[in-house]
Design an enzyme around this catalytic site. Structure first.
Site, short mmCIF file in Angstrom:
data_model
loop_
_atom_site.label_atom_id
_atom_site.label_comp_id
_atom_site.label_asym_id
_atom_site.label_seq_id
_atom_site.Cartn_x
_atom_site.Cartn_y
_atom_site.Cartn_z
N GLU A 107 0.82 -1.22 0.00
CA GLU A 107 0.00 0.00 0.00
C GLU A 107 0.85 1.26 0.00
O GLU A 107 0.44 2.28 -0.54
CB GLU A 107 -0.91 -0.02 1.24
CG GLU A 107 -1.96 1.07 1.25
CD GLU A 107 -3.01 0.85 2.32
OE1 GLU A 107 -3.44 1.84 2.94
OE2 GLU A 107 -3.41 -0.31 2.55
N ASP A 146 -2.32 -3.17 3.22
CA ASP A 146 -2.59 -3.28 4.65
C ASP A 146 -3.71 -4.26 4.94
O ASP A 146 -4.67 -4.39 4.16
CB ASP A 146 -2.96 -1.90 5.22
CG ASP A 146 -1.78 -0.93 5.16
OD1 ASP A 146 -0.66 -1.39 4.94
OD2 ASP A 146 -2.00 0.28 5.34
N TYR A 161 3.67 4.04 11.45
CA TYR A 161 2.55 4.51 10.62
C TYR A 161 1.47 5.15 11.48
O TYR A 161 0.96 4.53 12.42
CB TYR A 161 1.97 3.33 9.85
CG TYR A 161 0.88 3.70 8.88
CD1 TYR A 161 1.16 4.47 7.76
CD2 TYR A 161 -0.43 3.29 9.09
CE1 TYR A 161 0.16 4.81 6.86
CE2 TYR A 161 -1.43 3.61 8.20
CZ TYR A 161 -1.13 4.38 7.09
OH TYR A 161 -2.12 4.71 6.20
#
Length: 860
Positions: free
Chosen positions: A9, A105, A327
């Site tokens: 991703e 993800d 993230y």
């Protein structure tokens, strides 16, 4: 030799996979090894679009073209990432690529990103799914040994596509239907709605309604001041029979609703001895959980005033540019169970040992003692509160990476510091307190005193003394059996307060917890952990509401505009609760979960969405603007044309006896009934602020009725006769505010300005003029008097920059040339004692001699 194409991703994940699997050579935006080609999307690369043959251009948005329910959807590339899409399509079509691995993800959005890419590329090659919740090298290697079949993910893929298409159908058709309704009487009045955006707005409007309708109630509190041998302490009377605030949200055990009762208790206890009993209990407090994005945004807004969008931007920069955070777009507050070794290495970095030069040594020095203590005390152990796979969704909690910090801006440093301290705190022991509750009985009446003493700071030590202040309240000791003397009993009057307006911090909390009060257990379960929007989208939802002028920011508060109230009136009047209640999201989530499990088909779900879309459009078609039900009243002032009754409707104040009417919303501002009453009675109202021009810039104006009883803007310019020449202005009934700083003549309020009497009329010898509203800040007559007499106003706090649209505070000052200028609060910048200042007025001889001043006129 055949190879598999791995698509992730984000580029950072592709780099992690390349390092973990090994053997890759980088080629610009992709990697290649003997067995794999590896590349990434950059988030979403494609978006839904209506097929051209079914699309209706914006100028043709009308009920005749609604609803728009195409039999299929097209995909269109997102312009800024189209080059990456072309690369992936080229790699998919390579002859030596015989299969794909979906490494996006682990969740619905990751599945959607990959699905759209392969749909756009018309892929027919077999697909396998990599499902990771941890990004350690070991977890990545193990993940490739147990790849799932692409067909196993069919339910998740269907749910992802259905969510995307249903959002499009409801958002597009709802927006066009409401826009068509509001544009029936002419013009184009864009009225956006959305599955998440509109229920979020409903929360804010409902809160504002409660604030506006709130009626303050008086109550009293009784406090005793007691004296013992060791000193003095205070206690507050309370009702021991109090059973909670089930029926009255403002009820408290220590509140008295009758002053007479308070006076009686005061007299009863005054001067009498008190008997003391107390109980002490040990108490502990665990550190807060690690941050997910919403909790990070919420706390950054509360502590530093950062908007949700700004916090997300800073977190993204710390993740992508500086490589300092994991993230950030996550809804998890836990770490994977195999992350213990990574955490240990991160703590070692925070000790500062082995970190090369050029890093922020001062920042690391703050963390080193705590990181060292965790490692040396063996506090880093498996802990289900921190390391828990069942609480990790698509991503894990936000924590620092192995990279040491350097070259951070001040806002970046603040956010990084928040994350690191939370990370260090969670591995410290609980804070320990001794909580003492003392009851002092005077003639049978109880007074409560509470004290909380910090015994062991535990995790609070990470935050320093500031975190402990306020938690410590040492009580003077009372010997066993000692009677105390009641020095005074004070009865104080108070009033209940309305609920606070939403800030971004409290709105994020409300969005996160929306649906928890639902009666339907299944819907409540479906909303659990989701709420309105996702951590990655909530900031943008708030920005969209601001951009569509449904909300205004005032300091840290979010205020709904007239447009927001108008939309809620419309949706409630049309009977479309689906667009205002979080139950819609709850029902969708429940059905999407069934889709994922294979208990419901994609066709069945979309058929229901199409039916709901049709219902929304049909309801909007079935009403006219003057027939929308609502809480509308009748004005007490009669019609200026026929003397008839004037009633409020959804869009107008309409006379019942003739055609006379006044629009409720003009130039983006909705009139209150009281303002229309004043306009009709005085033929003038204002100045009023909050109007916006076609470019979206705010302005203020007076509204007056002209000879034809039509409303028109009056910007306070001098009146002119039929020949265009300026007329004399009669100030005989006006109050003198002071002397003109330019010519010493008199200054009066005149229209939208404070003017010198010699600056208006046919003969003008002065040009002094200063607005009654400057940059959305109303300048009251009392402030103009101060400016004229003393040379400056009080500090005014609600100026709004025309460029940045941010609020600022300033004084208005009288400059040497008689003009009005800004003077900012005096602050002492680092390294100098010279105050910063901007304005037409001189900053004073000393400051002028020390440093030049950038001058800036006030907007008058």
């Amino acid at each position: 030799m055949s190879k598999k194409l791995i698509i992730t991703e984000k580029p950072s994940v592709a780099a992690d996979l390349a390092r973990a699997l090994g053997g890759f050579v980088r080629h610009d935006d992709y990697y290649e090894s003997d067995d794999y080609v590896l590349s990434s999307a950059i988030g979403h690369l494609l978006e839904l679009a209506c097929p051209e043959e079914y699309e209706v251009k914006r100028g043709k948005w009308s009920f005749a073209n609604l609803p728009v329910i195409p039999p299929h959807f097209s995909l269109q590339p997102i312009a800024k990432t189209e080059s990456r899409l072309k690369l992936l399509v080229r790699l998919i079509k390579r002859k030596d690529v015989d299969g794909l691995v979906n490494a996006c993800d682990a969740g619905r959005e990751g599945e959607l990103i990959f699905h759209y890419i392969t749909q756009h590329a018309a892929n027919r090659k077999p697909v396998q799914r990599l499902w990771l919740q941890s990004m350690t090298p070991q977890a990545i290697k193990e993940g490739f040994t147990r790849l799932r079949s692409g067909s196993d993910m069919r339910g998740l893929s269907d749910a992802a596509v259905c969510r995307s298409e249903s959002d499009w159908l409801v958002g597009i058709n709802g927006t066009r239907a409401m826009t068509a309704f509001n544009s029936k009487t002419g013009g184009f009045h864009l009225t956006t709605v959305g599955r998440v955006q509109t229920p979020t707005l409903a929360l804010i409007v409902e809160r504002e309604d409660r604030i506006r309708s709130f009626k303050a109630r008086a109550y009293w509190e009784l406090e005793g001041i007691f004296h013992c041998r060791a000193g003095e302490y205070r206690g507050k009377w309370f009702d021991e029979k109090f059973k909670g605030k089930e029926e009255d949200e403002h009820a408290r055990a220590d509140r008295l609703w009758e002053e007479a009762r308070g006076r009686m208790l005061q007299q009863k206890c005054q001067g009498k001895p008190g008997e003391v009993s107390e109980e002490s209990k040990a108490s502990s407090q665990l550190s807060p959980l690690l941050y997910d994005l919403t909790s990070l945004q919420r706390e950054a807004n509360a502590r530093f005033g950062f908007s949700a969008k700004a916090t997300l931007g800073l977190a993204q920069a710390l993740y992508e540019k500086h490589k300092l955070l994991t993230y950030p777009r996550t809804d998890s507050r836990a770490l994977p169970e195999d992350y213990l070794a990574t955490v240990r290495t991160t703590l070692a970095m925070l000790t500062g040992e082995g970190v090369g030069k050029g890093h922020d040594e001062a920042l690391l020095a703050r963390y080193a003692p705590f990181a060292t203590r965790i490692l040396e005390s063996n506090w880093l152990v498996p802990n289900r509160r921190v390391f828990n796979d069942s609480k990790v969704s698509d991503h894990f909690a936000i924590i620092p990476t192995l990279q040491a910090p350097k070259h951070l801006s001040e806002p970046e440093s603040k956010l990084y510091d928040m994350v690191v301290k939370r990370f260090l705190a969670i591995f410290h022991p609980a804070a320990e307190f001794l909580v003492t509750t003392r009851i002092t009985r005077v003639d049978g009446e109880p007074f409560k005193t509470e004290g909380k003493v910090l015994v062991n700071p535990g995790w609070l030590a990470v935050y320093g003394r500031d975190a402990q202040q306020g938690d410590e309240a040492n009580l003077v000791a009372v010997a066993p059996g000692e009677k105390v003397r009641t020095e005074r009993v004070v009865l104080s009057a108070h009033q209940t307060k309305p609920p606070a307006r939403y800030s971004e911090a409290s709105l994020l909390t409300a969005m996160e917890s929306a649906g928890k009060a639902m009666d339907d257990e299944e819907l409540r379960a479906a909303m659990a952990g989701r709420g309105l929007g996702t951590p990655a989208t909530r900031a943008q939802i708030i920005e969209n509401l601001l951009g569509e002028q449904y909300l205004l920011r005032e300091g840290r508060e979010l205020l709904p505009t007239a447009k927001a109230f108008s939309l809620m009136t419309l949706l409630n009047g049309l009977g479309i609760p689906e667009l205002t209640a979080p139950e819609l999201t709850g029902e969708w989530e429940w059905k999407l979960a069934r889709l994922e499990r294979g208990e419901m088909s994609r066709e069945e779900f979309m058929k229901e969405i199409a039916a709901m879309t049709q219902h929304i459009v049909d309801r909007a078609k079935s009403y006219d603007s003057d027939s929308i039900p609502g809480d509308f009243g009748e004005l007490s002032t009669p019609c200026p044309k026929c003397g008839g009754r004037i009633k409020e409707t959804y869009k107008k104040f309409q006379c019942q006896g003739c055609e006379f009417s006044l629009w409720k919303i003009v130039a983006g501002r909705q009139f209150e009934a009281s303002e229309i009453e004043e306009l009709l009675a005085q033929r003038k109202v204002g100045p009023l602020s909050g109007f916006r021009n076609k470019q979206g810039r705010p302005f203020s104006a007076i509204i007056q009725l002209n000879a034809a009883d039509a409303p028109e803007f009056d910007f306070g310019q001098s009146s002119t006769g039929s020949d265009g020449a300026a007329e004399e202005v009669d100030f005989s009934q006006s109050e003198v505010l002071g002397s003109c700083p330019k010519c010493a003549a008199r200054v009066f309020a005149h229209g939208m300005a404070y003017v010198c009497e010699k600056s208006v009329g046919p003969v003008r010898s002065c040009d002094f003029r200063s607005g009654t509203v400057i940059l959305q800040q109303a300048i009251e007559p009392e402030q103009m008097r101060k400016l004229l007499s003393t040379g400056r106003t009080d500090l005014l706090k609600n100026f709004v920059s025309a460029r940045t649209r941010r609020k600022f505070s300033a004084f208005l000052v009288r400059a040497a040339d008689g003009k009005v200028a800004f003077e900012f609060e005096k602050r002492e910048p680092k390294g100098t004692a010279i105050p910063r200042r901007s304005g037409d007025a001189a900053a004073g001889p000393a400051a002028e001699a020390a440093a030049p001043v950038r001058r800036k006129k006030a907007v008058v």
